[in-house]
Scaffold this motif. Sequence first.
Motif, mmCIF file in Angstrom:
data_model
loop_
_atom_site.group_PDB
_atom_site.id
_atom_site.type_symbol
_atom_site.label_atom_id
_atom_site.label_comp_id
_atom_site.label_asym_id
_atom_site.label_seq_id
_atom_site.Cartn_x
_atom_site.Cartn_y
_atom_site.Cartn_z
ATOM 1 N N ILE A 230 -21.991 24.901 -40.321
ATOM 2 C CA ILE A 230 -21.293 23.604 -40.294
ATOM 3 C C ILE A 230 -20.277 23.579 -39.157
ATOM 4 C CG2 ILE A 230 -19.722 22.106 -41.567
ATOM 5 C CD1 ILE A 230 -21.075 23.060 -44.129
ATOM 6 N N GLN A 231 -19.602 24.733 -38.929
ATOM 7 C CA GLN A 231 -18.580 24.779 -37.870
ATOM 8 C C GLN A 231 -19.165 24.460 -36.504
ATOM 9 O OE1 GLN A 231 -15.238 25.432 -38.402
ATOM 10 N NE2 GLN A 231 -15.796 25.343 -40.552
ATOM 11 N N ALA A 235 -17.810 17.377 -34.806
ATOM 12 C CA ALA A 235 -17.311 16.499 -35.865
ATOM 13 C C ALA A 235 -17.868 15.084 -35.741
ATOM 14 C CB ALA A 235 -15.786 16.476 -35.838
ATOM 15 N N LEU A 238 -21.354 15.094 -37.125
ATOM 16 C CA LEU A 238 -21.408 15.247 -38.580
ATOM 17 C C LEU A 238 -21.039 13.935 -39.272
ATOM 18 C CD1 LEU A 238 -21.936 17.324 -40.824
ATOM 19 C CD2 LEU A 238 -19.503 17.635 -40.980
ATOM 20 N N TYR A 276 -15.776 20.978 -43.025
ATOM 21 C CA TYR A 276 -15.232 21.914 -42.026
ATOM 22 C C TYR A 276 -14.224 22.875 -42.627
ATOM 23 C CZ TYR A 276 -17.455 19.302 -38.349
ATOM 24 O OH TYR A 276 -18.386 18.725 -37.548
ATOM 25 N N GLN A 333 -6.111 21.892 -39.896
ATOM 26 C CA GLN A 333 -7.396 21.352 -39.434
ATOM 27 C C GLN A 333 -7.663 20.001 -40.060
ATOM 28 O OE1 GLN A 333 -10.800 23.826 -39.979
ATOM 29 N NE2 GLN A 333 -10.064 25.401 -38.600
ATOM 30 N N SER A 334 -7.341 19.876 -41.344
ATOM 31 C CA SER A 334 -7.612 18.651 -42.078
ATOM 32 C C SER A 334 -6.848 17.476 -41.462
ATOM 33 C CB SER A 334 -7.205 18.844 -43.541
ATOM 34 O OG SER A 334 -7.597 17.743 -44.298
ATOM 35 N N LEU A 337 -8.557 16.606 -38.120
ATOM 36 C CA LEU A 337 -9.873 15.974 -38.289
ATOM 37 C C LEU A 337 -9.753 14.573 -38.874
ATOM 38 C CD1 LEU A 337 -11.867 19.030 -39.641
ATOM 39 C CD2 LEU A 337 -12.408 17.751 -37.585
ATOM 40 N N SER B 184 -18.179 20.098 -28.833
ATOM 41 C CA SER B 184 -17.624 19.167 -29.808
ATOM 42 C C SER B 184 -16.624 18.212 -29.150
ATOM 43 C CB SER B 184 -16.959 19.974 -30.916
ATOM 44 O OG SER B 184 -16.262 19.133 -31.774
#
Lengths: 395, 240
Positions: A230-231, A235, A238, A276, A333-334, A337, B184
């Motif tokens: 997934i990483q 983003a 996804l 993520y 990270q959250s 993102l 990315s």
Amino acid sequence: MAQGLSSDPRVRTARGTDSGRIGAILAAIAFLASLYGLPLLRLAANRLVVGDPVFAEGNFGMEIHAAAGLVVAAVLIFGGRRANLGGAGAVTLLLTAVALLALGLGATAADLISGEPPAARASLAAGAWLAFAFLAVALAIAVARAGRSWLGPFSIGAVLLFLIVAGRAGAFDGLSLAVELRARRDTVLDAILQHALLSGGALVLGVLGAGLLALWRRGQGFVEMLVGGIQVVPAVALLGGLVALASGLLHAVPVLRAAGLSALGPFPALVGIAAYLLLPLWRGLRLALRAPDAATLDAATALGLTPGQVLARVRLPIGAPILIGALRVAAVQSIGLATLGALVGAGGLGQVVFDGMAQFAPDLILLGAIPVIGLSLAVESGLSRVERAVRRHAA
Amino acid sequence: MSRWRPILGPAAAGLVLMILSHPRVAQSLVGWLGEAPRRALGLDYLAALALHHLVLAGGGLVLVALAGLGLGIAATRDGGAPLRGGIDTLAAAAQAVPPVVVVALALPILGFGGPPTLLALLCYGVMPVLRGTVGALEAVPREAREAATAMGLTPLQILARVEMPLAAPAIVETLRTALVLAVSTAAVGALAGAATLGTPIVAGLQNQNMVPMVQGAAATAALAFLCDAAMLGLAALTRR
């Protein structure tokens, strides 16, 4: 102060030449260079065009020069042998310099636009941003040298309080950023709340997911491949894929649409962000559960503890610092993102940033960007404090 | 054969996703999901976007590698100790600024297209590479360095013949993460008008046009997995 000096164990900071001192001198030189060498403000006819540069030379009042003097004085204090006393003194001087610089910029901005048509804007330019950045570096070094853990949060709180009080009093009304904020205060506050909910919700979802994955003992090899894979997925891709999947799901199960779900909005954003976070959280959980050594576990079993008690009383307390470290990484990270969540209509501060990009309005972009950066730094430093405290407690 | 095994997973994922981005396949997939299968992007346009995406991400990786490796080597020399203290703090601070925000902030200054994307690549990529390089070089056993000194090698020779070869696998691993990050971030660059595989995703989300969005998403992910596989291959070669 005196008793703090004698009880402070950090003798290292008292040395005359260390990296902190060199860093402070470099930061001060860079501060002076950006203050006097680069434009501090830009005066533009309206909010969309890039304005003409305004330099410190001849345009500013005494506040700017006083701030420069205070920074030089603060760095000279670093030369003293009593590092922690000098550090505390330097923090006071630097905080005063921050306040003076902000007031000076606000006053000059008000002067500049007073004779102009109403659409004119005075916005902060590169010199001002860099000057504040280098002041922050110098402050961080001074706080570290002072060796008191409360001084960092205290300094940040003092700066924030000053900015709010002075802003309420109208000291920054001439600055374009303040004009933009006045026009959209409610939107920005809503966006901050949405952003916090989005990143917090994704974190909760990620913790639940990581917990379930860690429980599946046999499949750990597959889980590792999955969360690692997934990483690799970008983003943006996804989120796009999740929107397609969600719309397919809604077509297949129309009941979900009636329940208020939609292909665009917070639903795909929450799932995407949480996906993520699985890697840091799952890895942290596994390391934390393995943290106690075999002898400790044997002793716990010999004492007659059930597996559930071993988990609650031995494994989790010993693994707590690792868990909180993983939570810190995932939370930062959250927040980052969640900015992309606006791409799929989830709102949040990303929406403010994207609005600013669409209008090509730099100050609106900043209005969205500054809270994102502030939130991440606050969560990062807050949770790393908790991590250190728990580590000390466990040791 | 076993050292090539880690490559199989990402390579297979990349190939499957590549097939998924084919106009025919994407169209029937979207039809199967229940959306109207509208016009798909042609293969040549998709390939041009992929090439531009790769050039942007690759260029960013070169810049990131030069800056990260250079600073990492400088920080691990004898005189570089003052640098090392700040690296972790700076890395944490850099992590607090997401790539979207860097792209957005650079937009008014650098204009539309590639430059803001490259800046975001640099800002986001340098600190992880720097930290990885410092870690890899610090992990070189002291005995190896001392033996080289005793043999009369100069510091530069020690770096080139002892430290770098021993640290190479870990450094390649760091660069692999950096390349995935670069792919990315280049996709995010579509928001600033850079023509990458992110462009059909962003446009498809705005126009509710599912086919190009699926194509873009699958192609972006395919590129990321194939880059990952390529770097894993490089890592297998350095490990020997």
